[in-house]
Design a protein around this motif. Structure first.
Motif, PDB file in Angstrom:
ATOM      1  N   PRO A  15      54.470  -7.746  -1.605  1.00 38.80           N
ATOM      2  CA  PRO A  15      53.221  -7.727  -2.366  1.00 38.80           C
ATOM      3  C   PRO A  15      52.315  -8.894  -1.972  1.00 38.80           C
ATOM      4  CG  PRO A  15      55.134  -7.652  -3.816  1.00 38.80           C
ATOM      5  CD  PRO A  15      55.635  -7.890  -2.437  1.00 38.80           C
ATOM      6  N   VAL A  16      51.043  -8.735  -2.270  1.00 39.78           N
ATOM      7  CA  VAL A  16      50.044  -9.749  -1.964  1.00 39.78           C
ATOM      8  C   VAL A  16      50.419 -11.080  -2.617  1.00 39.78           C
ATOM      9  CG1 VAL A  16      47.616 -10.379  -2.306  1.00 39.78           C
ATOM     10  CG2 VAL A  16      48.221  -8.048  -1.673  1.00 39.78           C
ATOM     11  N   ALA A  17      51.012 -11.037  -3.794  1.00 40.41           N
ATOM     12  CA  ALA A  17      51.403 -12.270  -4.491  1.00 40.41           C
ATOM     13  C   ALA A  17      52.380 -13.086  -3.657  1.00 40.41           C
ATOM     14  CB  ALA A  17      52.013 -11.938  -5.848  1.00 40.41           C
ATOM     15  N   VAL A  18      53.291 -12.441  -2.955  1.00 39.26           N
ATOM     16  CA  VAL A  18      54.265 -13.141  -2.120  1.00 39.26           C
ATOM     17  C   VAL A  18      53.567 -13.744  -0.904  1.00 39.26           C
ATOM     18  CG1 VAL A  18      56.350 -12.860  -0.705  1.00 39.26           C
ATOM     19  CG2 VAL A  18      56.196 -11.750  -2.946  1.00 39.26           C
ATOM     20  N   VAL A  19      52.654 -12.999  -0.311  1.00 40.92           N
ATOM     21  CA  VAL A  19      51.893 -13.508   0.831  1.00 40.92           C
ATOM     22  C   VAL A  19      51.055 -14.709   0.396  1.00 40.92           C
ATOM     23  CG1 VAL A  19      50.068 -12.970   2.489  1.00 40.92           C
ATOM     24  CG2 VAL A  19      51.891 -11.306   2.040  1.00 40.92           C
ATOM     25  N   ASP A  20      50.433 -14.612  -0.771  1.00 40.46           N
ATOM     26  CA  ASP A  20      49.651 -15.742  -1.299  1.00 40.46           C
ATOM     27  C   ASP A  20      50.536 -16.958  -1.530  1.00 40.46           C
ATOM     28  OD1 ASP A  20      47.314 -14.288  -1.248  1.00 40.46           O
ATOM     29  OD2 ASP A  20      47.304 -13.865  -3.411  1.00 40.46           O
ATOM     30  N   LEU A  21      51.716 -16.716  -2.049  1.00 35.21           N
ATOM     31  CA  LEU A  21      52.653 -17.807  -2.298  1.00 35.21           C
ATOM     32  C   LEU A  21      53.047 -18.500  -0.992  1.00 35.21           C
ATOM     33  CD1 LEU A  21      55.347 -17.704  -4.912  1.00 35.21           C
ATOM     34  CD2 LEU A  21      56.011 -18.411  -2.660  1.00 35.21           C
ATOM     35  N   LEU A  22      53.343 -17.713   0.033  1.00 35.39           N
ATOM     36  CA  LEU A  22      53.709 -18.285   1.341  1.00 35.39           C
ATOM     37  C   LEU A  22      52.523 -19.031   1.958  1.00 35.39           C
ATOM     38  CD1 LEU A  22      55.831 -15.339   2.787  1.00 35.39           C
ATOM     39  CD2 LEU A  22      56.669 -17.533   1.913  1.00 35.39           C
ATOM     40  N   THR A  23      51.327 -18.477   1.798  1.00 38.52           N
ATOM     41  CA  THR A  23      50.131 -19.145   2.312  1.00 38.52           C
ATOM     42  C   THR A  23      49.909 -20.473   1.591  1.00 38.52           C
ATOM     43  OG1 THR A  23      49.145 -17.024   2.910  1.00 38.52           O
ATOM     44  CG2 THR A  23      47.640 -18.901   2.722  1.00 38.52           C
ATOM     45  N   SER A  24      50.163 -20.509   0.297  1.00 42.98           N
ATOM     46  CA  SER A  24      50.037 -21.760  -0.468  1.00 42.98           C
ATOM     47  C   SER A  24      51.032 -22.801   0.023  1.00 42.98           C
ATOM     48  CB  SER A  24      50.267 -21.502  -1.955  1.00 42.98           C
ATOM     49  OG  SER A  24      49.238 -20.722  -2.487  1.00 42.98           O
ATOM     50  N   LEU A  25      52.255 -22.379   0.313  1.00 44.41           N
ATOM     51  CA  LEU A  25      53.250 -23.313   0.846  1.00 44.41           C
ATOM     52  C   LEU A  25      52.818 -23.835   2.217  1.00 44.41           C
ATOM     53  CD1 LEU A  25      56.631 -21.609  -0.116  1.00 44.41           C
ATOM     54  CD2 LEU A  25      55.642 -23.690  -1.096  1.00 44.41           C
ATOM     55  N   LEU A  26      52.264 -22.940   3.032  1.00 45.66           N
ATOM     56  CA  LEU A  26      51.779 -23.350   4.353  1.00 45.66           C
ATOM     57  C   LEU A  26      50.657 -24.383   4.210  1.00 45.66           C
ATOM     58  CD1 LEU A  26      51.644 -23.126   7.436  1.00 45.66           C
ATOM     59  CD2 LEU A  26      50.213 -21.078   7.134  1.00 45.66           C
ATOM     60  N   GLU A  27      49.728 -24.127   3.320  1.00 50.13           N
ATOM     61  CA  GLU A  27      48.642 -25.080   3.087  1.00 50.13           C
ATOM     62  C   GLU A  27      49.182 -26.425   2.617  1.00 50.13           C
ATOM     63  OE1 GLU A  27      45.846 -23.369   0.337  1.00 50.13           O
ATOM     64  OE2 GLU A  27      45.097 -21.950   1.827  1.00 50.13           O
ATOM     65  N   ALA A  28      50.154 -26.389   1.725  1.00 53.13           N
ATOM     66  CA  ALA A  28      50.734 -27.631   1.214  1.00 53.13           C
ATOM     67  C   ALA A  28      51.402 -28.422   2.334  1.00 53.13           C
ATOM     68  CB  ALA A  28      51.737 -27.323   0.106  1.00 53.13           C
TER      69      ALA A  28
END
Length: 190
Positions: A15-28
């Motif tokens: 789901p998009v929520a998981v992709v968003d979560l991974l993108t947030s970790l990448l940004e961090a």
């Protein structure tokens, strides 16, 4: 330790929520204060080897985790698009000593650990998450927890050295140990 990931079939797209979560970790990972701790950093060049080595290893690990997350997003069929930013408080980092910077690094590392713990809890409700996702996140979390312990030890080493240095400096208000019995506090006995 890079992991080669294969592209996950579209039918198993998370789901998009998981992709968003991974993108947030990448940004961090990419926006972490550790990005300032490269080989040319004055903090590393002035630090003892016991402190310099773990910090240098954390910088390398930070970059590897970012690559792993970007590769994971790519394998999920998404183009990693992290947002790079500079936080307002980072403009003062160049003026801090390692002694003052280490608590900031500790806070940053604790926050990273918390982000990964939250991410792992956040993906549990989604049954369609490929097994590679929790595997990468668990591996990163274990690495971050080891880094946190190492950083806590480095901070203790630097704090101990600072206390020792302060103790070695003579306090100008302390008695000199002179045997002269005369003082300017009253008339000399005569």
């Amino acid at each position: 330790m890079a992991t080669t990931l294969t592209r996950i079939p579209m039918s198993n797209t998370p789901p998009v929520a998981v992709v968003d979560l991974l993108t947030s970790l990448l940004e961090a990972e990419m926006n972490s204060v550790f990005r300032f701790m490269d080989e040319g950093s004055p903090y590393l060049s002035r630090a003892t080897v016991e402190v310099r080595r773990p910090l240098a290893e954390m910088v390398v690990a930070e970059r590897q985790r970012a690559r792993d997350l970007a590769d994971l997003l790519d394998s999920l069929g998404n183009v990693p698009t992290p947002h790079m930013s500079v936080r307002r408080d980072e403009q003062f980092l160049a003026f801090l000593s390692l002694q003052f910077l280490l608590p900031k690094l500790l806070d940053e590392k604790r926050l990273e650990v918390q982000r990964y713990e939250n991410a792992l809890r956040g993906i549990k409700p989604f049954p369609q998450v490929p097994p590679e996702v929790p595997a990468v996140l668990n591996r990163h979390l274990a690495q971050l927890q080891r880094e946190l312990a190492s950083l806590e030890q480095a901070a203790a080493t630097v704090a101990g050295a600072a206390r020792a240095a302060r103790g070695a400096k003579k306090d100008p208000s302390a008695p000199s140990g002179s045997t002269n019995k005369q003082s300017d506090a009253g008339p000399a006995g005569g």
